[in-house]
Structures are given as structure tokens and as C-alpha cells.
Design an enzyme around this catalytic site. Structure first.
Site, PDB file in Angstrom:
ATOM      1  N   LYS A  65     -13.022  -1.572   2.911  1.00  0.00           N
ATOM      2  CA  LYS A  65     -12.043  -1.707   4.091  1.00  0.00           C
ATOM      3  C   LYS A  65     -12.912  -2.029   4.919  1.00  0.00           C
ATOM      4  O   LYS A  65     -13.542  -0.944   5.772  1.00  0.00           O
ATOM      5  CB  LYS A  65     -10.953  -0.898   3.804  1.00  0.00           C
ATOM      6  CG  LYS A  65      -9.523  -1.224   4.015  1.00  0.00           C
ATOM      7  CD  LYS A  65      -8.736  -0.428   4.489  1.00  0.00           C
ATOM      8  CE  LYS A  65      -7.684  -0.597   4.839  1.00  0.00           C
ATOM      9  NZ  LYS A  65      -6.810   0.341   4.749  1.00  0.00           N
ATOM     10  N   GLU A  89       7.871   4.815  -3.358  1.00  0.00           N
ATOM     11  CA  GLU A  89       8.967   5.615  -2.813  1.00  0.00           C
ATOM     12  C   GLU A  89       9.951   5.879  -3.758  1.00  0.00           C
ATOM     13  O   GLU A  89      10.377   7.119  -3.270  1.00  0.00           O
ATOM     14  CB  GLU A  89       9.623   4.241  -2.089  1.00  0.00           C
ATOM     15  CG  GLU A  89       8.983   4.066  -0.493  1.00  0.00           C
ATOM     16  CD  GLU A  89       8.101   2.765  -1.395  1.00  0.00           C
ATOM     17  OE1 GLU A  89       6.791   2.224  -0.298  1.00  0.00           O
ATOM     18  OE2 GLU A  89       7.794   2.420  -2.207  1.00  0.00           O
ATOM     19  N   ARG A  92      14.048   0.450  -1.430  1.00  0.00           N
ATOM     20  CA  ARG A  92      13.733   0.167  -2.458  1.00  0.00           C
ATOM     21  C   ARG A  92      14.002   1.667  -3.502  1.00  0.00           C
ATOM     22  O   ARG A  92      14.062   2.170  -5.158  1.00  0.00           O
ATOM     23  CB  ARG A  92      12.542   0.495  -2.465  1.00  0.00           C
ATOM     24  CG  ARG A  92      10.842  -0.481  -1.640  1.00  0.00           C
ATOM     25  CD  ARG A  92      10.393  -0.736  -1.692  1.00  0.00           C
ATOM     26  NE  ARG A  92       9.610  -1.728  -2.815  1.00  0.00           N
ATOM     27  CZ  ARG A  92       8.287  -2.049  -2.587  1.00  0.00           C
ATOM     28  NH1 ARG A  92       7.348  -1.158  -2.401  1.00  0.00           N
ATOM     29  NH2 ARG A  92       8.435  -2.709  -3.969  1.00  0.00           N
TER      30      ARG A  92
END
Length: 625
Positions: free
Chosen positions: A261, A346, A374
Site C-alpha cells: 500500500k 459491522e 449494514r
């Protein structure tokens, strides 16, 4: 010199690679140079507009290989999470539009169906790509023979594989050899921060295996997939060769690529926090903000929570892979054993919080407002049904700005208003944030919610008095009580601006901050009855929230005062500056004034208020009589 000419001069290979077909025509020996141009372009453009920088720097070679092997849009490439699709945008005709990235009316920061036929899925919430891919593969098998040859490729990474939905899809795909979905695992060991959990350990073990010494099995093989890798995600030739092998297998296959990354940009590579996952408008040389930064609501919350946790041994915190973005890092530094990062999960975060509450703790679940959508079932059935003391702190509540329709936190009040026993607070300033956070964690008979905007914290907004739990922020000193303005949270400043303008029109105005916006304070209908018009103002959908609930309460008590509900329309709000989008919805001072003058029984809009303003305001208004 035009932008187009400048781009061609400064980024000549990128200018030639504006379509997948053109990319495939570029000789292999020039791909390293092209990758370097792409990284330089991304650093320049994303630092100018803000956006997701680190994830895209890490997928340059991977995206080049994908578009050289597969024939998009005939073959479908789905990016999960979609914020890693900037390179894909560059290679599919949007290279010259990047100055408008995440700007009002410009390119989305995520895949967008309206922008390109190469974007089938607007994938801005995590862990969904494999389920989309499963459905697409089913559809193509049921369609014509020609459709069966169209590849379905899901690029999942940047933490998205920690989400439960991804594993539900893997469970189905692995058992369906007739659906040859190619799952490209972009393994950089991170979401925002380093990826957590047993899967992270397993992938780390796979990355350490040398060629020829890999174990005969791993979790993907056990689930029914073929497994290819690990392959260097920054070696275009190696990735291309592996993707061709995956195609030839004709069955579900996981291609495990290992990337870095922030690759190729030193400030991102050395950023321990999140590899410059997302940046605002910054100086590319220093990564310092070009705009003087004030204190954010998130940082104030983080400091207050750390203070509270030091006072209370029963206070714990949970985040879904967003430790720093939701403000939990100060508490994590001081009390690491009491802060839990569960990954992009979540639903698990909420039910795990329920278990913590059953065990005698008071969990604070810090999550983006849009992502709590969600886990609505878990809030309803796992927390509220058991009347458990769990506090949800919803960051990015309301209009958020450049992240666009999927990231505006506008749905939660409408959905959560249906949850029995749940109480929602909307602090108007950071003084109230601290006070209401203490109130929330002191409640032990059910769930509580605090809504915090994505904004710089303004100065405190003092009250004249607190009456029946309401803060009276403004009251005309004499004369009739014409209008009661009831703002939710930080929209108090717009209501106060409107109050001054309305008094200039000869109207008597009261501004009352309910502090806890749902359920409706029992004293509010009585206050409404003393006025000729009530206007509620909320940075969320105008249906199902505070205004709707107050109108119903007034009707139940036969209060005749009409209630005008100002809020956001039931629509997907585009990206744009927060202040501008609120103004377009009539949620600034002039917009509130226009709505009042249009609805007040003794007033008509003066000519100074344009038809456009009134039309815009009416789209953000519901009238309840």
C-alpha cells in the site's frame, strides 16, 4: 498550453493508454515506465483534490495486468473496495477528467455507472464484490453460449475480505465449479490499519511460503477454490501469466497477489498510520494540508472518550477497521486492552458489543453513520430487544461532502427511529458532545446514539436556558410567538441565522435545541402549541426522523400548530461541499427563512426570495398539518 496537451507531454504513455485496447498495444518493456507515470499522476492529482491515495498507488501493476488480460467491459472487473479503482478509471477513458476527482459535478471517488460502461458496480461499501460476481456468473451461465465465455473477475482486498458478506459468497462460489469466478486477492496486509484477525495471520503465513514449499492446502482450497500464488503484485508479467492460468482452469480460483500500500511514494510507504490511505488537499512534497485544519468533531470525541474510559473501568470501545477515522486511537493508546478492532464487520461489531454489555461492560461502538445501515438487524434484535446499554457514536452523520451518495450519513435517524427504546442525541457543538457522551454512557436501560458531523468544530453555541430538557438558544424578547425553529445538532447555527433574518421580517422566533432528538421530548408538543408555526431542521432524510416524529406527537395530542419538516429528500445526494449541499436542500439560514415565509399563515415570500430558492427549499420540506 491546454490541459490535454500538458498531459500528453508530461505523461506520454498514460496519454496513449486511455482505453484497455490501447493499453494492450503498449509493448511490455514500457510497462514499468507507464507504472511510474501513473504513480506520479496520482500523487499530483489526488494531493490536489483529496482522495484515496495509498490504496491506488498499491494496485498500479495489478490493474495494468487485469486490463491487459481481460477485455473490459465484455469481461467484468469488480473492485472491492471501490476506492482502489482510480487506476482503472485512468485506463478506461477518464484520464483527462481527474482534475474534477471528488469535486461537485466531477469524477466520483468510486466506480460509477454513469461515468463509464467499464463500471458495472458502484462498489463503495466493502465486502460485496464476491456476491455480485456470484450472481453475474449465474446469470451468464443461464444466458447465451457467448455470454458464458465472458469472465467475471472480483478484485478484493484492502481489508474487504474481513467482512462476513465476503465469506458468505466464498461459501457459495467454492461449491459451484460451474461458476468460474476469478477472485483476485489484493493482499497488502491492511485496511486502514494493519488487517486484524485469524485471516490476517493465515495470509501472512501464505506470504512467507517460498516457491515449492507451500502447504498442500489453505483456507481457499478447503472451500473448493483453486489457488494460485502468492504472486508479486508489482510484477506485471507475473500477474498476467497467473491470470491467464486462472482463466484456463475454468473453475472458481483465488489469485493471491501481494502488494504494498502506497507503493512508490515515500511519504505513503513510511506512514505507519494508514499509508496515506486517504488525504485531503495536501502539498505532495510534505503531505501537509493546504487548508489550515481546525479541531474536528472526531478528535474532540476521541479525547473525551479517552478521559471517560480512564474514569470508568467498564467502558470499552469497538470499531470496524476504522480506529483512527472514528477517533478511537487516543483510547487505544492509553487502554489497548479495552479497544477492539473487528475488521470491516459491522454486524459482528454490534452483536459483539451486545455480548460485552451482557458481560457487564458499556460498549461504545464508533462507526460511520452510513456503515451502521449494514447492521440494522443487529441493533434491533441483538441490542435493543435485550435493552442493552450500548452507545453508538456515528461519525460522518449527515452530509459528508466529496465521498458522495454512498457515504452521506443520512439514513440512520429514519431507520433507528423504529427501534424501540433507542435514544438519539445530536450535539450542536463540542461542549454538548462532551456532555451528551457522558449522558449516553450513563444510561443503562437501552441503546443510545450520538450523531457527529464530518466538519470542523465551530465555537460553542450557548443557551439562554434549559427548560424540560430543551436548550432555548434564542427567543424574541417581546411580541407574539410566531415561529418555533427546532434544529438537530450542528444545524443550530443555521437556525440562529434564520431567526435574526425572520425577526427583521417582523416575526417572533424561538430556537429550541432538543439535544436528544428521538424519541420526541414530551415537552416539545406543548412548546409547539404556543407558536403559530413549527419548523424542524435536520441533516438527514426529512421522512421518518425528528420532524416526522414531532408531527405525529402533535397530532396525537391534538396540537393544531402546523409542523414543517426541513431535511434531505429521499434521494441519493451527489458529492459536493457540505455547505453547498446543505444550502441546495434549503438547510442554511436563507433556506430556512424562505420555508418559513412560504408557510406562515400571515406571510407571503417577498420578491427578494427567488423562485429557484423556494423551489429548492420545497424539495427539502414536508408539511404536516
Amino acid at each position: 498550453m491546454s490541459n490535454s496537451s500538458t498531459y500528453t507531454t508530461r505523461f506520454p504513455l498514460l496519454a496513449k493508454a486511455e482505453t484497455p485496447a490501447a493499453l494492450r498495444a503498449i509493448p511490455r518493456e514500457h510497462l514499468g515506465e507507464l507504472a511510474a507515470e501513473i504513480r506520479a499522476f496520482l500523487v499530483e492529482k489526488v494531493c490536489a483534490t483529496g482522495g484515496h491515495l495509498g490504496p491506488n498507488l498499491g494496485v498500479v501493476e495489478l490493474t495494468l495486468a487485469l486490463h491487459r488480460v481481460f477485455d473490459s467491459p465484455r469481461d467484468t472487473i469488480i473492485f472491492d473496495i471501490g476506492h482502489q479503482a482510480y487506476v482503472h478509471k485512468l485506463l478506461t477513458g477518464r484520464f483527462r477528467d481527474f482534475d474534477g476527482l471528488r469535486q461537485h459535478g466531477g469524477l466520483s471517488g468510486y466506480p460509477s455507472r454513469t461515468e463509464s460502461v467499464h463500471d458495472l458496480v458502484e462498489n463503495s461499501h466493502a465486502s460485496t464484490a464476491l456476491s455480485y460476481a456470484d450472481g453475474l456468473a449465474k446469470a451468464r451461465r443461464l444466458s447465451s453460449e457467448a455470454d458464458r465465455d465472458r469472465a467475471v473477475v472480483a478484485v478484493i482486498g484492502d481489508g474487504a475480505l474481513t467482512g462476513g458478506l465476503a465469506w458468505e459468497a466464498l461459501n457459495n462460489l467454492g461449491a459451484a465449479p460451474e461458476r468460474p469466478v476469478i477472485v483476485v486477492l489484493n493482499d497488502n496486509g491492511r485496511s486502514y490499519a494493519p488487517t486484524t484477525g485469524a485471516l490476517a495471520v493465515h495470509l501472512s503465513d501464505l506470504r512467507r511460503q517460498a516457491d515449492g514449499a507451500r502447504p498442500e492446502s489453505n483456507v481457499f482450497i478447503e472451500l473448493g477454490f483453486a489457488y494460485l500464488g502468492p504472486v508479486d503484485g508489482h510484477d506485471v508479467s507475473a500477474i498476467e501469466e497467473t491470470l491467464h492460468r486462472a482463466q484456463d482452469l475454468g473453475r472458481p480460483v483465488v489469485v493471491h497477489t501481494v502488494t504494498t500500500k502506497g507503493k512508490g511514494y515515500e511519504p505513503a510507504e513510511r506512514d505507519e498510520a494508514d499509508c496515506l490511505h486517504a488525504v485531503g488537499a495536501v502539498d505532495p512534497a510534505t503531505t501537509r494540508s493546504k487548508i489550515p485544519a481546525g479541531q474536528s468533531w472526531t478528535s474532540v470525541f476521541g479525547g473525551e472518550l479517552a478521559t471517560l474510559a480512564a474514569e470508568r473501568d467498564d467502558l470499552v470501545a469497538i470499531t470496524a477497521s476504522m480506529l483512527r477515522p472514528t477517533g478511537l486511537h487516543p483510547m487505544q493508546e492509553k487502554l489497548p486492552d479495552r479497544v477492539f478492532d473487528v475488521g470491516i464487520a459491522e454486524q459482528h461489531a454490534v452483536t459483539s458489543a451486545a455480548g460485552l454489555a451482557m458481560g457487564g461492560f458499556h460498549p461504545v461502538v464508533a462507526i460511520y453513520a452510513t456503515f451502521l445501515n449494514r447492521a440494522l438487524d443487529q441493533v434491533l434484535m441483538d441490542v435493543a430487544l435485550h435493552r442493552l446499554p450500548v452507545t453508538f457514536v456515528l461519525d460522518r452523520a449527515g452530509i459528508t461532502g466529496p465521498d458522495g451518495p454512498s457515504h452521506h450519513g443520512v439514513w440512520d435517524p429514519s431507520m433507528l427511529s423504529a427501534v424501540p427504546g433507542l435514544r438519539i442525541a445530536a450535539p450542536r457543538d463540542t461542549v454538548q458532545l462532551a456532555e451528551q457522551l457522558r449522558e449516553a454512557v450513563a444510561m443503562n436501560d437501552g441503546p443510545t446514539v450520538l450523531r457527529l458531523p464530518k466538519a470542523t468544530a465551530g465555537p460553542p453555541i450557548p443557551s439562554l436556558a434549559r427548560m424540560d430538557g430543551l436548550d432555548i438558544l434564542h427567543r424574541t424578547r417581546s411580541g407574539p410567538l410566531d415561529v418555533l425553529l427546532i434544529p438537530a445538532g450542528p444545524l443550530a447555527s443555521a437556525a440562529l441565522e434564520a431567526a435574526v433574518l425572520l425577526e427583521d421580517q417582523g416575526l417572533g422566533v424561538t430556537v429550541a435545541d432538543p439535544r436528544w432528538i428521538l424519541p420526541v421530548n414530551a415537552a416539545l408538543p406543548a412548546h409547539a402549541a404556543r407558536h403559530r408555526l413549527v419548523v424542524t431542521i435536520e441533516d438527514s432524510l426529512r421522512t421518518g426522523g425528528m420532524g416526522t416524529a414531532l408531527a405525529q406527537a402533535c397530532q396525537d395530542l391534538a396540537v393544531p400548530t402546523p409542523v414543517i419538516t426541513l431535511g434531505l429528500p429521499t434521494a441519493f445526494v451527489p458529492q459536493g461541499p457540505r455547505a453547498a449541499l446543505l444550502a441546495e436542500a434549503g438547510l442554511d439560514g436563507p433556506g430556512i427563512v424562505a420555508a418559513v415565509l412560504a408557510a406562515h399563515p400571515d406571510r407571503r415570500p417577498p420578491s427578494a426570495w427567488s423562485a429557484t430558492t423556494l423551489a429548492t427549499t420545497s424539495r427539502g420540506r414536508d408539511d404536516h398539518h
